[in-house]
Motif scaffolding. Structure first.
Motif, mmCIF file in Angstrom:
data_model
loop_
_atom_site.group_PDB
_atom_site.id
_atom_site.type_symbol
_atom_site.label_atom_id
_atom_site.label_comp_id
_atom_site.label_asym_id
_atom_site.label_seq_id
_atom_site.Cartn_x
_atom_site.Cartn_y
_atom_site.Cartn_z
ATOM 1 N N LEU A 152 6.064 7.487 6.826
ATOM 2 C CA LEU A 152 4.920 6.735 6.313
ATOM 3 C C LEU A 152 4.940 6.843 4.798
ATOM 4 N N ALA A 153 4.703 5.741 4.128
ATOM 5 C CA ALA A 153 4.515 5.746 2.673
ATOM 6 C C ALA A 153 3.339 4.836 2.378
ATOM 7 N N ALA A 154 2.376 5.346 1.619
ATOM 8 C CA ALA A 154 1.169 4.572 1.352
ATOM 9 C C ALA A 154 0.527 5.045 0.065
ATOM 10 N N ASP A 155 -0.192 4.137 -0.585
ATOM 11 C CA ASP A 155 -0.957 4.492 -1.774
ATOM 12 C C ASP A 155 -2.301 5.047 -1.315
ATOM 13 N N THR A 156 -2.683 6.184 -1.877
ATOM 14 C CA THR A 156 -3.908 6.852 -1.434
ATOM 15 C C THR A 156 -5.167 6.090 -1.809
ATOM 16 N N ASP A 157 -5.063 5.049 -2.646
ATOM 17 C CA ASP A 157 -6.255 4.238 -2.931
ATOM 18 C C ASP A 157 -6.450 3.131 -1.901
ATOM 19 N N GLY A 158 -5.477 2.977 -0.990
ATOM 20 C CA GLY A 158 -5.573 1.969 0.050
ATOM 21 C C GLY A 158 -4.954 0.635 -0.295
ATOM 22 N N ILE A 159 -4.410 0.499 -1.500
ATOM 23 C CA ILE A 159 -3.834 -0.777 -1.941
ATOM 24 C C ILE A 159 -2.440 -0.526 -2.512
ATOM 25 N N ASP A 160 -1.434 -1.097 -1.868
ATOM 26 C CA ASP A 160 -0.049 -0.975 -2.344
ATOM 27 C C ASP A 160 0.265 -2.183 -3.213
ATOM 28 N N GLY A 161 0.213 -1.993 -4.529
ATOM 29 C CA GLY A 161 0.435 -3.111 -5.439
ATOM 30 C C GLY A 161 -0.774 -4.017 -5.477
ATOM 31 N N THR A 162 -0.591 -5.265 -5.085
ATOM 32 C CA THR A 162 -1.697 -6.231 -5.098
ATOM 33 C C THR A 162 -1.991 -6.780 -3.710
ATOM 34 N N GLU A 163 -1.396 -6.182 -2.678
ATOM 35 C CA GLU A 163 -1.573 -6.703 -1.328
ATOM 36 C C GLU A 163 -2.765 -6.041 -0.636
ATOM 37 N N ASP A 164 -2.947 -6.339 0.668
ATOM 38 C CA ASP A 164 -4.090 -5.809 1.402
ATOM 39 C C ASP A 164 -3.763 -4.550 2.187
ATOM 40 N N ASN A 165 -2.549 -4.057 2.052
ATOM 41 C CA ASN A 165 -2.130 -2.876 2.803
ATOM 42 C C ASN A 165 -2.027 -1.663 1.889
ATOM 43 N N ALA A 166 -2.148 -0.484 2.499
ATOM 44 C CA ALA A 166 -1.907 0.756 1.762
ATOM 45 C C ALA A 166 -0.415 1.071 1.711
ATOM 46 N N GLY A 167 0.304 0.687 2.753
ATOM 47 C CA GLY A 167 1.731 0.955 2.844
ATOM 48 C C GLY A 167 2.240 0.486 4.190
ATOM 49 N N ALA A 168 3.132 1.299 4.795
ATOM 50 C CA ALA A 168 3.699 0.936 6.089
ATOM 51 C C ALA A 168 4.292 2.176 6.739
ATOM 52 N N ILE A 169 4.789 2.001 7.962
ATOM 53 C CA ILE A 169 5.459 3.078 8.677
ATOM 54 C C ILE A 169 6.818 2.578 9.163
ATOM 55 N N ILE A 170 7.729 3.512 9.398
ATOM 56 C CA ILE A 170 8.970 3.186 10.096
ATOM 57 C C ILE A 170 9.171 4.213 11.211
ATOM 58 N N SER A 171 9.934 3.817 12.207
ATOM 59 C CA SER A 171 10.239 4.682 13.341
ATOM 60 C C SER A 171 11.705 4.507 13.700
ATOM 61 N N PRO A 172 12.233 5.312 14.643
ATOM 62 C CA PRO A 172 13.639 5.160 15.013
ATOM 63 C C PRO A 172 13.968 3.780 15.581
ATOM 64 N N SER A 173 12.941 3.016 16.006
ATOM 65 C CA SER A 173 13.204 1.691 16.569
ATOM 66 C C SER A 173 13.092 0.571 15.542
ATOM 67 N N SER A 174 12.748 0.890 14.304
ATOM 68 C CA SER A 174 12.471 -0.154 13.313
ATOM 69 C C SER A 174 13.666 -1.068 13.076
ATOM 70 N N SER A 175 14.843 -0.496 12.891
ATOM 71 C CA SER A 175 16.021 -1.323 12.599
ATOM 72 C C SER A 175 16.363 -2.236 13.768
ATOM 73 N N ALA A 176 16.299 -1.695 14.991
ATOM 74 C CA ALA A 176 16.625 -2.510 16.162
ATOM 75 C C ALA A 176 15.607 -3.628 16.331
ATOM 76 N N ARG A 177 14.325 -3.340 16.138
ATOM 77 C CA ARG A 177 13.307 -4.382 16.260
ATOM 78 C C ARG A 177 13.472 -5.447 15.183
#
Length: 418
Positions: free
Chosen positions: A336-361
């Motif tokens: 998981l990587a996220a900005d602690t203010d809840g906003i990553d750059g100028t978008e509506d998300n704080a960040g995102a997550i990845i899992s072992p299935s991310s590349s296959a999906r």
């Protein structure tokens, strides 16, 4: 872990213990940043005397206060409301006496939110400067060096305007190294950087400056107040990235994962930092070094993104996309990587997550991690996977939070001695 990191920096948790006794005269509260409104409300809740003042925060980050006026303005690019906020804050600290106290509430985002234009520099000039800096790949220290010298309120000028009143700064750090002169461009502390250094940053990144901005930087009037041998500023750090990582480490430890803190001040191009973190994860899975699984790699700081494409993104999702390309379907790794203010750059998300299935999906969805990186379009990549982290405004800001969890379900491969 992310919730614990954010929770450790919430103003209602960390501010009251840093408050001292009221002065003989007036108490005036000013401030700027994404957490400033929440800080103002926390201060009102614990201050034992009357107070007044004005603070500015980002649109959508305001909270109601009784005696302190809350303004909202643009971020990460200043707007007309930023200029009005700067005017009202300078007005609030004018005409004070030595018996008065100014409490300045500072947090990340204050550089854009707090604006006071130098003579001849227009709002459009300042907006053009901000946009050029944000796209350049410059570090936060470099960006704020320039910002301080194109302002009549940053770089110690707010404290100078409040003299002879005593100034106490309560700060939530969002910068690598917790440097008071960098947080929100240091409005209440003397500035060790010079206008010559600001021009060096401009040349280093080949910034296209409006003529009025370059003319101002060429003038001696653009120089900021400098440190002297006098009394040190009363600057109190109430929350930091390191404390946030320690809170997350406690959660990991209780869950049976060994926390390994890589650092609270990691900088660099986001995608490259992601690749570096992937290399550490691969070493842990293959060799059990520098720590054995199950473990969590924790880090903070502020990476940068040199924008070359036209996609949507932020530094945390770009970090994760770089990490994903470096992991190469490595099993048992989540992040998981996220900005602690809840906003990553100028978008509506704080960040995102990845899992072992991310590349296959991603492959099944026809998504190319390298293609999205080339367009600086990490947001769209993770949105398509349904893996964005969306929290809304958290009302604090101790910069980026990164956690890479390595599960013990996959045994470590011992190094061959042949």
């Amino acid at each position: 872990m992310f919730r614990a990191a954010v929770g450790s920096a919430l103003p209602q948790q960390c501010l009251p213990s840093s408050v001292s006794a009221p002065p003989l005269g007036r108490t005036v509260v000013v401030g700027a940043g994404k957490a400033s409104a929440a800080m103002a409300r926390a201060l009102e809740g614990c201050w034992p005397a009357s107070l007044s003042g004005v603070v500015v925060t980002r649109y959508g980050h305001a909270v109601p206060c009784d005696a302190i006026t809350i303004l909202e303005a643009g971020h990460p690019v200043p707007d007309a409301a930023s200029v009005e906020a700067g005017r009202r804050i300078l007005e609030a600290v004018s005409g004070l006496t030595a018996d008065d106290l100014v409490i300045c509430l500072i947090s990340g985002g204050g550089s854009a939110l707090l604006s006071a234009l130098p003579p001849g520099v227009s709002l459009e000039d300042e907006r053009a400067l901000s946009k050029a800096l944000l796209k350049s790949g410059a570090t936060i220290e470099e960006m704020n060096c320039v910002r301080k010298h194109v302002s009549l309120i940053k770089g110690g000028r707010l404290a100078a305007a409040a003299a002879p009143a005593r100034v106490v700064t309560l700060a939530i750090s969002d910068v690598p190294g917790d440097d008071p002169a960098t947080i929100a461009s240091g409005p209440t502390v003397p500035d060790p950087t010079t206008r010559a250094e600001a021009l060096t940053v401009v040349d280093k990144y080949a910034l296209e400056l409006p003529a009025a901005v370059r003319a101002w930087l060429a003038s001696p009037d653009s120089e900021t107040p400098k440190p002297s041998g006098g009394t040190e500023p009363d600057y109190r750090m109430i929350a930091t990235p390191q404390r946030a990582l320690e809170a997350a480490a406690d959660v990991a430890r209780k869950a049976g994962y060994t926390p390994f803190v890589l650092g609270d001040a990691i900088e660099g191009e986001a995608r490259d930092v992601g690749l570096d973190h992937a290399g550490i994860a691969r070493q842990i899975v293959a060799r059990g070094q520098p720590v054995r699984a199950p473990c969590v790699l924790l880090s903070g700081g502020e990476t940068t993104v040199t924008v070359r494409g036209d996609g949507r993104g932020g530094r945390n999702v770009e970090f994760l996309l770089g990490l994903l390309t470096g992991l190469q379907d490595l099993p048992g790794v989540f992040a998981l990587a996220a900005d602690t203010d809840g906003i990553d750059g100028t978008e509506d998300n704080a960040g995102a997550i990845i899992s072992p299935s991310s590349s296959a999906r991603a492959r099944m969805a026809g998504l190319s991690a390298n293609g999205h990186l080339a367009r600086n379009d990490a947001y769209s990549f993770f949105a398509a996977l349904g893996d964005l982290v969306i929290t809304g405004a958290t009302l604090t800001n101790v910069n980026d939070f990164r956690a890479i969890l390595i599960d013990a379900a996959h045994p470590v491969q011992e190094q061959s001695t042949s």
